[in-house]
Design a protein around this motif. Structure first.
Motif, short mmCIF file in Angstrom:
data_model
loop_
_atom_site.label_atom_id
_atom_site.label_comp_id
_atom_site.label_asym_id
_atom_site.label_seq_id
_atom_site.Cartn_x
_atom_site.Cartn_y
_atom_site.Cartn_z
N ILE A 1 -3.44 -129.60 -95.25
CA ILE A 1 -3.14 -129.77 -96.68
C ILE A 1 -4.37 -130.32 -97.40
N ALA A 2 -5.04 -131.30 -96.78
CA ALA A 2 -6.22 -131.89 -97.40
C ALA A 2 -7.32 -130.85 -97.57
N ALA A 3 -7.47 -129.96 -96.60
CA ALA A 3 -8.50 -128.93 -96.70
C ALA A 3 -8.28 -128.07 -97.94
N VAL B 1 0.17 -137.41 -98.31
CA VAL B 1 -0.48 -136.47 -99.23
C VAL B 1 -0.67 -137.11 -100.59
N ARG B 2 0.35 -137.83 -101.07
CA ARG B 2 0.26 -138.45 -102.39
C ARG B 2 -0.84 -139.51 -102.46
N THR B 3 -1.20 -140.07 -101.31
CA THR B 3 -2.22 -141.12 -101.31
C THR B 3 -3.63 -140.58 -101.04
N LEU B 4 -3.77 -139.28 -100.86
CA LEU B 4 -5.11 -138.72 -100.65
C LEU B 4 -5.96 -139.00 -101.90
N LEU C 1 -15.33 -135.09 -98.33
CA LEU C 1 -16.09 -136.27 -98.74
C LEU C 1 -15.45 -136.87 -100.00
N LEU C 2 -15.41 -138.20 -100.06
CA LEU C 2 -14.76 -138.90 -101.18
C LEU C 2 -15.73 -139.58 -102.11
N ALA D 1 -11.81 -138.32 -96.31
CA ALA D 1 -10.36 -138.25 -96.21
C ALA D 1 -9.98 -137.62 -94.87
N VAL D 2 -8.95 -138.14 -94.23
CA VAL D 2 -8.48 -137.67 -92.93
C VAL D 2 -9.66 -137.59 -91.97
#
Length: 333
Positions: free
Chosen positions: A9-11, A49-52, A154-155, A173-174
């Motif tokens: 999902i993050a990807a 997911v909501r906290t990404l 990257l964040l 992230a992750v």
């Protein structure tokens, strides 16, 4: 909860447009809970997911680069391995050559990041471009930073001084999931040779980097021997020499760009003066054109009046001629 599910999902989320991240994140969590009977694991995944976190603008641009031009990041990572090897061996000539190559590759990568961002409808300012360059430079200084950059998640921007390990806390992230760039070769830091995922765990990379820093004292503590390596001072001097070369090149580039700016300014001023002159000439020509049109209208009016007068005179002439003819044909008394 599966890290792979969250990473998948993050990807997708970190590959979206910058302004669309927050609504896309909310929609992804909503879709997870839209199941007829969501499980506790699904609810936990939706919460994750909501906290990404939303990435910074520079980190987002680097993520776009990881997806669209991964070969550039792979090249920078390999260049960083060669630079660290040259630094460990105190090879100043190699450091200078690799430093020039790094400047070339960094410039190309920043341009590519600008292009990738523009394809998503976002312009990259000079300040953001500087953060992108510093982040990519950090990827050449530290293998963990290279893995973070190549992860596509990257964040925040990264920075490196060439001596200390890059701070990667909260940078990815992750962090336990691989990234989109694969096939990076392991450097001389002790990793296995051959292809490996470039998105190696960021935390694991930091632990490995820390272990490299502490390995020599730990070996001495247990009485093992190893060939003496360069001291921290020697490594710092080698880094200083490389940085000095980069600074000299930057100053030269600054002088060249200043000269180009001066030339462009003078040319712009000359063109502005030429435009002003041509504008005055155009205004004068337009006034002459208006006068010529007024004269043409006056001439047309005079010509019409003359034509009408000529028609009247011809009619009078014809009438007079007919009268003469009539009087000539009438017998005299």
């Amino acid at each position: 909860m599966s890290t792979d599910e969250l990473a998948g999902i993050a990807a997708q989320l970190y590959g979206t447009a910058f302004d669309g991240f927050v609504p896309a994140r909310a929609e992804a969590a909503k879709e997870l809970l839209a199941a007829s009977a969501p499980t506790p694991q699904t609810r936990a995944l939706a919460a994750e997911v909501r906290t990404l976190p939303k990435p910074s603008a520079s980190a987002w641009a680097v993520n776009m680069l990881a997806r669209r031009r991964p070969e550039l990041l792979a090249g920078l990572a390999e260049l960083g391995t060669a630079m660290r090897r040259a630094q460990d061996s105190l090879d100043a000539a190699a450091l200078r050559s690799l430093g020039r190559e790094r400047r070339t590759q960094l410039a190309a990568a920043v341009d590519a990041a600008r292009e990738a961002a523009a394809q998503q409808g976002r312009a990259i300012s000079g300040a953001i471009a500087t953060e992108i360059e510093e982040t990519l430079r950090a990827a050449t200084a530290d293998r963990g930073a290279a893995d973070a950059v190549c992860s596509g998640r990257l964040l925040r921007a990264l920075s490196a001084d060439g001596v200390d390990v890059v701070d990667l806390d909260g940078a990815v992230a992750v962090p336990g999931a691989p990234g989109p760039v694969t096939g990076l070769k392991a450097g001389p830091e002790g990793a296995a040779k051959g292809p490996q995922p470039a998105g190696e765990k960021a935390e694991g990379a930091r632990a490995k980097a820390g272990a490299e820093v502490q390995r020599e004292p730990r070996l001495r503590a247990v009485g093992q021997r190893r060939p003496p390596g360069p001291s921290a001072l020697e490594r710092a001097r080698a880094a200083l020499e490389e940085a000095s070369g980069a600074a000299r090149s930057s100053r030269g580039e600054e002088h060249r760009t200043a000269a180009a700016q001066k030339e462009a300014t003078e040319q712009a001023e000359a063109l502005a003066a030429e435009v002003t002159r041509l504008a005055k000439e155009l205004a004068a020509a337009e006034e002459r054109l208006r006068e010529a049109r007024r004269q043409r209208e006056s001439a047309l009016t005079a010509a019409r009046q003359a034509g009408r007068a000529a028609d009247r005179d011809r009619r009078r002439e014809d009438l007079a001629r007919e009268r003469v003819l009539r009087l000539g044909d009438t017998p005299a008394d």
